[in-house]
Design a protein around this motif. Structure first.
Motif, PDB file in Angstrom:
ATOM      1  N   ILE A  52       0.838  -1.199   0.000  1.00 50.97           N
ATOM      2  CA  ILE A  52       0.000   0.000   0.000  1.00 50.97           C
ATOM      3  C   ILE A  52       0.873   1.248   0.000  1.00 50.97           C
ATOM      4  O   ILE A  52       0.626   2.197  -0.746  1.00 50.97           O
ATOM      5  N   ALA A  53       1.916   1.263   0.829  1.00 52.19           N
ATOM      6  CA  ALA A  53       2.797   2.430   0.890  1.00 52.19           C
ATOM      7  C   ALA A  53       3.533   2.632  -0.429  1.00 52.19           C
ATOM      8  O   ALA A  53       3.658   3.764  -0.913  1.00 52.19           O
ATOM      9  N   TYR A  54       4.012   1.540  -1.016  1.00 53.09           N
ATOM     10  CA  TYR A  54       4.754   1.631  -2.279  1.00 53.09           C
ATOM     11  C   TYR A  54       3.867   2.159  -3.403  1.00 53.09           C
ATOM     12  O   TYR A  54       4.238   3.084  -4.129  1.00 53.09           O
ATOM     13  N   TYR A  55       2.688   1.575  -3.551  1.00 54.73           N
ATOM     14  CA  TYR A  55       1.793   2.017  -4.625  1.00 54.73           C
ATOM     15  C   TYR A  55       1.204   3.393  -4.357  1.00 54.73           C
ATOM     16  O   TYR A  55       0.918   4.133  -5.297  1.00 54.73           O
ATOM     17  N   THR A  56       1.022   3.735  -3.089  1.00 52.58           N
ATOM     18  CA  THR A  56       0.571   5.093  -2.779  1.00 52.58           C
ATOM     19  C   THR A  56       1.615   6.096  -3.220  1.00 52.58           C
ATOM     20  O   THR A  56       1.296   7.119  -3.833  1.00 52.58           O
ATOM     21  N   LEU A  57       2.882   5.803  -2.945  1.00 54.53           N
ATOM     22  CA  LEU A  57       3.957   6.719  -3.311  1.00 54.53           C
ATOM     23  C   LEU A  57       4.128   6.819  -4.824  1.00 54.53           C
ATOM     24  O   LEU A  57       4.250   7.919  -5.365  1.00 54.53           O
ATOM     25  N   HIS A  58       4.123   5.682  -5.509  1.00 57.83           N
ATOM     26  CA  HIS A  58       4.474   5.681  -6.925  1.00 57.83           C
ATOM     27  C   HIS A  58       3.285   5.812  -7.880  1.00 57.83           C
ATOM     28  O   HIS A  58       3.478   6.140  -9.043  1.00 57.83           O
ATOM     29  N   VAL A  59       2.071   5.536  -7.405  1.00 52.27           N
ATOM     30  CA  VAL A  59       0.899   5.641  -8.270  1.00 52.27           C
ATOM     31  C   VAL A  59      -0.112   6.630  -7.696  1.00 52.27           C
ATOM     32  O   VAL A  59      -0.522   7.578  -8.365  1.00 52.27           O
ATOM     33  N   GLY A  60      -0.509   6.403  -6.462  1.00 54.76           N
ATOM     34  CA  GLY A  60      -1.610   7.171  -5.885  1.00 54.76           C
ATOM     35  C   GLY A  60      -1.333   8.641  -5.690  1.00 54.76           C
ATOM     36  O   GLY A  60      -2.195   9.488  -5.943  1.00 54.76           O
ATOM     37  N   LEU A  61      -0.131   9.002  -5.250  1.00 60.76           N
ATOM     38  CA  LEU A  61       0.175  10.410  -5.004  1.00 60.76           C
ATOM     39  C   LEU A  61       0.420  11.193  -6.289  1.00 60.76           C
ATOM     40  O   LEU A  61       0.461  12.417  -6.269  1.00 60.76           O
ATOM     41  N   LYS A  62       0.578  10.475  -7.407  1.00 51.56           N
ATOM     42  CA  LYS A  62       0.789  11.157  -8.685  1.00 51.56           C
ATOM     43  C   LYS A  62      -0.526  11.429  -9.407  1.00 51.56           C
ATOM     44  O   LYS A  62      -0.528  12.045 -10.458  1.00 51.56           O
ATOM     45  N   GLN A  63      -1.634  10.944  -8.845  1.00 47.26           N
ATOM     46  CA  GLN A  63      -2.923  11.174  -9.465  1.00 47.26           C
ATOM     47  C   GLN A  63      -3.512  12.501  -8.994  1.00 47.26           C
ATOM     48  O   GLN A  63      -3.062  13.079  -8.015  1.00 47.26           O
ATOM     49  N   ASN A  64      -4.528  12.939  -9.704  1.00 46.07           N
ATOM     50  CA  ASN A  64      -5.212  14.163  -9.302  1.00 46.07           C
ATOM     51  C   ASN A  64      -6.674  13.831  -9.058  1.00 46.07           C
ATOM     52  O   ASN A  64      -7.395  13.524  -9.993  1.00 46.07           O
ATOM     53  N   PRO A  65      -7.170  13.842  -7.858  1.00 45.03           N
ATOM     54  CA  PRO A  65      -6.508  14.175  -6.603  1.00 45.03           C
ATOM     55  C   PRO A  65      -5.664  13.002  -6.100  1.00 45.03           C
ATOM     56  O   PRO A  65      -5.937  11.854  -6.438  1.00 45.03           O
TER      57      PRO A  65
END
Length: 158
Positions: free
Chosen positions: A58-71
Motif C-alpha cells: 500500500i505504501a509503495y503504490y501510494t507513493l508511486h501511483v496514488g500520489l501522482k494522481q489528481n486528486p
C-alpha cells in the motif's frame, strides 16, 4: 506549547540523572531490537506478521501511483487501502521516499525506534504514577521481552 508542558509534567521533580536513565533505556532497547533485526531474524523475515508486506505494498503504490494522481489518493491492488489508517501508510510512503528505496527495512528500523521510545514512556509513566523502581522495572521488562522485539521489528506501524 502542549508538548513542553507534557515533558515538564513527566519529568517533574527530576534532574539530569533521570534523563540519563531515559536515554540509557532507549539505547539499550534500540540496541537489542536492532541486534535482533540484523543478526537473529534477518532482513527479509517479518515474523508472524506477513501482513507487513501488504502494508508495504500500500505504501509503495501510494507513493508511486496514488500520489501522482489528481486528486492524490492511497493505492492498493486489493482495494483495501482505506481499511487501514492514513497515518501509517503515509509514514511508510515518506520513509520509502526519503531513503529512495523499495525495501521494507526502513519500516522495520523505524518501528524499532518507536518501540524503543515506548520503553522510555513506560519508564516515565511508571515513575510518575508509582515510583522510580517500578518505572525502571517495568521499562526493563519491556526492554528485555523477546516477543516485543519480534513485534517491533516486524515492520507493522499500526
Amino acid at each position: 506549547m502542549a508538548d513542553k508542558n507534557m515533558l515538564r509534567i513527566l519529568f517533574k521533580g527530576t534532574g539530569k540523572p533521570s534523563f540519563r536513565v531515559v536515554f540509557g533505556l532507549f539505547f539499550l532497547a534500540l540496541g537489542l531490537r536492532l541486534f535482533f533485526l540484523f543478526f537473529v531474524a534477518g532482513l527479509e523475515y517479518c515474523g508472524w506478521y506477513h501482513d507487513s508486506y501488504h502494508h508495504w505494498q500500500i505504501a509503495y503504490y501510494t507513493l508511486h501511483v496514488g500520489l501522482k494522481q489528481n486528486p492524490p489518493r492511497m493505492w492498493d491492488l486489493s482495494g483495501q487501502e482505506y481499511f487501514w489508517g492514513l497515518l501509517p501508510t503515509l509514514t511508510e510512503s515518506l520513509l520509502l521516499w526519503v531513503f529512495n528505496t523499495a525495501s521494507i527495512v526502513p519500516f522495520r528500523v523505524f518501528n524499532s525506534i518507536m518501540g524503543s521510545l515506548s520503553v522510555c514512556l513506560v519508564y516515565l509513566l511508571g515513575k510518575k504514577y508509582f515510583d522510580r523502581q517500578i518505572g525502571l522495572f517495568s521499562a526493563l521488562l519491556v526492554t528485555l521481552c523477546p516477543v516485543l522485539w519480534e513485534v517491533d521489528t516486524s515492520g507493522m506501524l499500526d
